[in-house]
Scaffold this motif. Sequence first.
Motif, PDB file in Angstrom:
ATOM      1  N   ASP A  10       0.856  -1.184   0.000  1.00 13.76           N
ATOM      2  CA  ASP A  10       0.000   0.000   0.000  1.00 13.76           C
ATOM      3  C   ASP A  10       0.894   1.237   0.000  1.00 13.76           C
ATOM      4  O   ASP A  10       1.931   1.232   0.654  1.00 13.76           O
ATOM      5  N   SER A  12      -0.044   4.016   1.243  1.00  6.41           N
ATOM      6  CA  SER A  12      -0.439   4.785   2.419  1.00  6.41           C
ATOM      7  C   SER A  12       0.208   4.197   3.666  1.00  6.41           C
ATOM      8  O   SER A  12      -0.059   3.048   4.031  1.00  6.41           O
ATOM      9  N   ALA A  15      -2.484   3.082   6.073  1.00  4.03           N
ATOM     10  CA  ALA A  15      -3.099   1.789   5.743  1.00  4.03           C
ATOM     11  C   ALA A  15      -2.177   0.635   6.129  1.00  4.03           C
ATOM     12  O   ALA A  15      -2.630  -0.357   6.695  1.00  4.03           O
ATOM     13  N   GLU A  19      -3.040  -2.338   8.794  1.00  5.12           N
ATOM     14  CA  GLU A  19      -2.951  -3.751   8.434  1.00  5.12           C
ATOM     15  C   GLU A  19      -1.996  -4.476   9.379  1.00  5.12           C
ATOM     16  O   GLU A  19      -2.286  -5.586   9.836  1.00  5.12           O
ATOM     17  N   ASP A  54      -3.009  -3.279  -2.521  1.00  2.87           N
ATOM     18  CA  ASP A  54      -3.832  -2.090  -2.776  1.00  2.87           C
ATOM     19  C   ASP A  54      -3.991  -1.918  -4.284  1.00  2.87           C
ATOM     20  O   ASP A  54      -3.113  -2.307  -5.063  1.00  2.87           O
ATOM     21  N   VAL A  83      -7.023  -4.897  -1.995  1.00  2.00           N
ATOM     22  CA  VAL A  83      -7.516  -3.956  -0.988  1.00  2.00           C
ATOM     23  C   VAL A  83      -7.834  -2.648  -1.714  1.00  2.00           C
ATOM     24  O   VAL A  83      -7.001  -2.128  -2.449  1.00  2.00           O
ATOM     25  N   THR A  84      -9.039  -2.134  -1.518  1.00  2.00           N
ATOM     26  CA  THR A  84      -9.418  -0.902  -2.207  1.00  2.00           C
ATOM     27  C   THR A  84     -10.278  -0.017  -1.300  1.00  2.00           C
ATOM     28  O   THR A  84     -10.936  -0.517  -0.401  1.00  2.00           O
ATOM     29  N   THR A  85     -10.208   1.281  -1.541  1.00  4.34           N
ATOM     30  CA  THR A  85     -11.018   2.202  -0.746  1.00  4.34           C
ATOM     31  C   THR A  85     -12.481   2.104  -1.153  1.00  4.34           C
ATOM     32  O   THR A  85     -13.363   2.305  -0.347  1.00  4.34           O
ATOM     33  N   LYS A 106     -11.372  -0.728   2.280  1.00  4.67           N
ATOM     34  CA  LYS A 106     -10.882   0.099   3.386  1.00  4.67           C
ATOM     35  C   LYS A 106     -12.044   0.955   3.876  1.00  4.67           C
ATOM     36  O   LYS A 106     -12.866   1.346   3.062  1.00  4.67           O
TER      37      LYS A 106
END
Length: 123
Positions: A10, A12, A15, A19, A54, A83-85, A106
């Motif tokens: 990721d 971020s 993030a 995790e 991500d 993994v996605t917003t 997320k």
Amino acid sequence: MERKKILLVDDSATALMMEKMVLSRGPYELDTATDGEQAVEKAVAAPPDLILLDIKMPKKDGLEALQEIRNHEATHSVPVIMVTTRGERENVDKAFEIGCDDFVTKPINGTELFSKIRDLIGG
């Protein structure tokens, strides 16, 4: 028992920290990458037992990284959870087409993530 290795990818830092906090309770060895390019390099050099990837990242996004991971002999069968917003249908559909095993949105729900990881690699 040998600890399963999970590669967290990721761009971020927040993030990645979340995790790590969630997964530190489990029997996992955690490694990180901050973009898709680094993810592919790390995964190919030392294939993990699972990758949390991500979608939206600089240099190479998660879908491009997933494609390379699936095309490489050393990593073609490593389970990948995207993994996605946002669970944008087109990204999720594309990820499954390329070969992801599952996806989470997320902010990450720790219980849901643990359950998905256990289903794929145990622990």
